[in-house]
Scaffold this active site. Structure first.
Site, PDB file in Angstrom:
ATOM      1  N   SER A  21       1.437  13.371 -33.778  1.00  0.00           N
ATOM      2  CA  SER A  21       1.965  14.636 -33.766  1.00  0.00           C
ATOM      3  C   SER A  21       3.018  14.813 -34.621  1.00  0.00           C
ATOM      4  CB  SER A  21       2.356  15.190 -32.061  1.00  0.00           C
ATOM      5  OG  SER A  21       3.518  14.262 -31.234  1.00  0.00           O
ATOM      6  N   HIS A  49      -4.458  16.965 -32.939  1.00  0.00           N
ATOM      7  CA  HIS A  49      -3.819  17.498 -33.956  1.00  0.00           C
ATOM      8  C   HIS A  49      -5.045  16.397 -34.846  1.00  0.00           C
ATOM      9  CE1 HIS A  49       0.113  18.843 -32.635  1.00  0.00           C
ATOM     10  NE2 HIS A  49       0.369  18.150 -31.936  1.00  0.00           N
ATOM     11  N   LYS A 109      -4.034  24.839 -29.286  1.00  0.00           N
ATOM     12  CA  LYS A 109      -3.580  24.483 -31.132  1.00  0.00           C
ATOM     13  C   LYS A 109      -4.903  24.874 -32.157  1.00  0.00           C
ATOM     14  CE  LYS A 109      -1.156  20.583 -30.234  1.00  0.00           C
ATOM     15  NZ  LYS A 109      -0.958  20.505 -28.518  1.00  0.00           N
TER      16      LYS A 109
END
Length: 396
Positions: free
Chosen positions: A184, A212, A241
């Site tokens: 990340s 991610h 996310k």
């Protein structure tokens, strides 16, 4: 509380400020998106994990509202008591199916998923071999487990093999390799093809944190392992996310593994169930990400990343290499990173300076993140602002 305690807290805060490590909290007065309202004005947002631009998408918002209207604000209980709703089972089936696994278990946060995966599955007879740049939640999860711990340098396959050999020589019953799918702070994608080959050679399992990666890496956005065309044993991830931007985590694995986690994983057993609104929004985000629209969003996301990366490199900034939509602008000094972020906000671009302990000392940066919702014009505006601020502060 004693005066000495407050004096110590004040002194530590003063030391953090003196080192330029204070992390300001800026209040956003709008939905998450490529343009947000901060301090009473609209600014371009280049630091959210909103990869597919779904956090403020009206369909995702309305799906969450409908779920809350149908199921209420929450369960007021943990799952095994009276906290499992039909919508929880729907979300578990949806995320497992989307990512190609038999089953899934939900957590209040992805931090909890990583905190809960190791202890129930591995004991003192086992070994965990962990990448040195793994997320703090993996590190904490490993600490809670009694398995022997081994660490390999980030994406260094020779070091990984050495640690696997050592774990086998030390008599490990089961070995699990733990890695972020995409790191990340740096945007590096794990070398999962090579990790898969070593895991097969040393009869090891693979755990990947795909926070991610889920939703935008690999075919249909299935993640880092799909990006490399390999299979892994456990995937942890988030709905906070690319898949809606709210909160909540999950572990995907085989059904027996999920069943054991539901019996033994402490963050699952002792935390309230995920709210219905989050479940509803996440289900809609998975639907979008897994379809043709998701393909178009992913294409735009990576086009945006390529445009920003090329323009910033051309302007003379020091960028970490890669293909991921995380594009760190390396500055080195913590105070410089904070000053750069503050100047960028004055110029109408919201970014955040990252410094110790989030990144190693001497590696302060502004971590920019692209979204499919950004336009090329917005990207060009951000690059222009970076260039102006960079010249004023002596960065370029």
């Amino acid at each position: 509380m004693t005066a000495s305690f407050h004096d110590r807290v004040a002194a530590e805060l003063g030391d953090i400020e003196a080192q330029g490590l204070t992390k300001p909290e800026r209040v956003i007065a709008s939905r998450q998106g490529p343009v947000i309202t901060v301090g009473g004005r609209q600014v371009l947002n280049f630091c959210a994990n909103n990869y597919l631009g779904l956090a403020g998408d009206e369909r995702v918002v309305q799906a969450g509202i409908r779920a809350q209207e149908g199921w209420g604000a929450g369960t007021a209980s943990v799952r095994f008591i009276c906290g499992t709703l039909e919508i929880h089972k729907q979300l578990e089936q949806a995320i497992a199916g989307y990512l190609g696994f038999e089953d899934a278990i939900l957590f209040a946060a992805a931090f909890d998923a990583n905190g809960g995966i190791f202890e129930p599955l591995f004991g003192a007879e086992d070994a965990i071999v962990s990448d040195s740049l793994n997320h703090a939640s993996i590190i904490d999860g490993v600490r809670l487990c009694k398995a022997k711990r081994y660490r390999f340098a980030n994406s260094d396959m020779a070091d990984l093999e050495a640690q696997l050999k050592q774990a086998r020589a030390d008599g490990a019953r089961d070995i699990v390799i733990a890695t972020d799918g995409a790191f990340s702070m740096d945007g590096y994608i794990a070398k999962l093809k090579d990790i898969r080959a070593l895991a097969d050679r040393y009869d090891a399992l693979i755990m990947v944190d795909d926070c991610h990666a889920t939703g935008f890496l690999g075919p249909q956005g299935r993640g880092s392992y799909a990006h490399h065309g390999v299979k892994v044993d456990f995937v942890t991830g988030t709905f906070g996310k690319a898949l809606g931007g709210a909160m909540g985590g999950f572990i995907c694995a085989t059904t027996p593994v999920v069943q054991l986690l539901k019996q033994r994983a402490r963050p699952y057993l002792f935390s309230n169930a995920l709210s219905p609104a989050v479940c509803g929004s996440s289900l809609e985000a998975i639907r979008i990400a897994g379809g043709e629209e998701g393909d178009r969003l992913r294409e735009q996301l990576f086009a945006n990343a390529a445009r920003f990366r090329a323009a910033m490199a051309g302007a003379g900034f020091n960028l970490l290499p890669g293909e991921h939509p995380i594009i760190p602008v390396m500055l080195g000094d913590a105070k410089l990173a904070q000053d750069m972020a503050a100047r960028m906000l004055e110029l109408g671009v919201y970014v955040i300076g990252f410094s110790f302990p989030v990144v190693p000392r001497g590696q302060a940066r502004i971590r920019t993140q692209m979204s499919a919702a950004h336009t090329f014009d917005q990207i060009d505006q951000a690059v222009a602002a970076f260039t102006q601020a960079g010249k004023e502060l002596g960065v370029i």
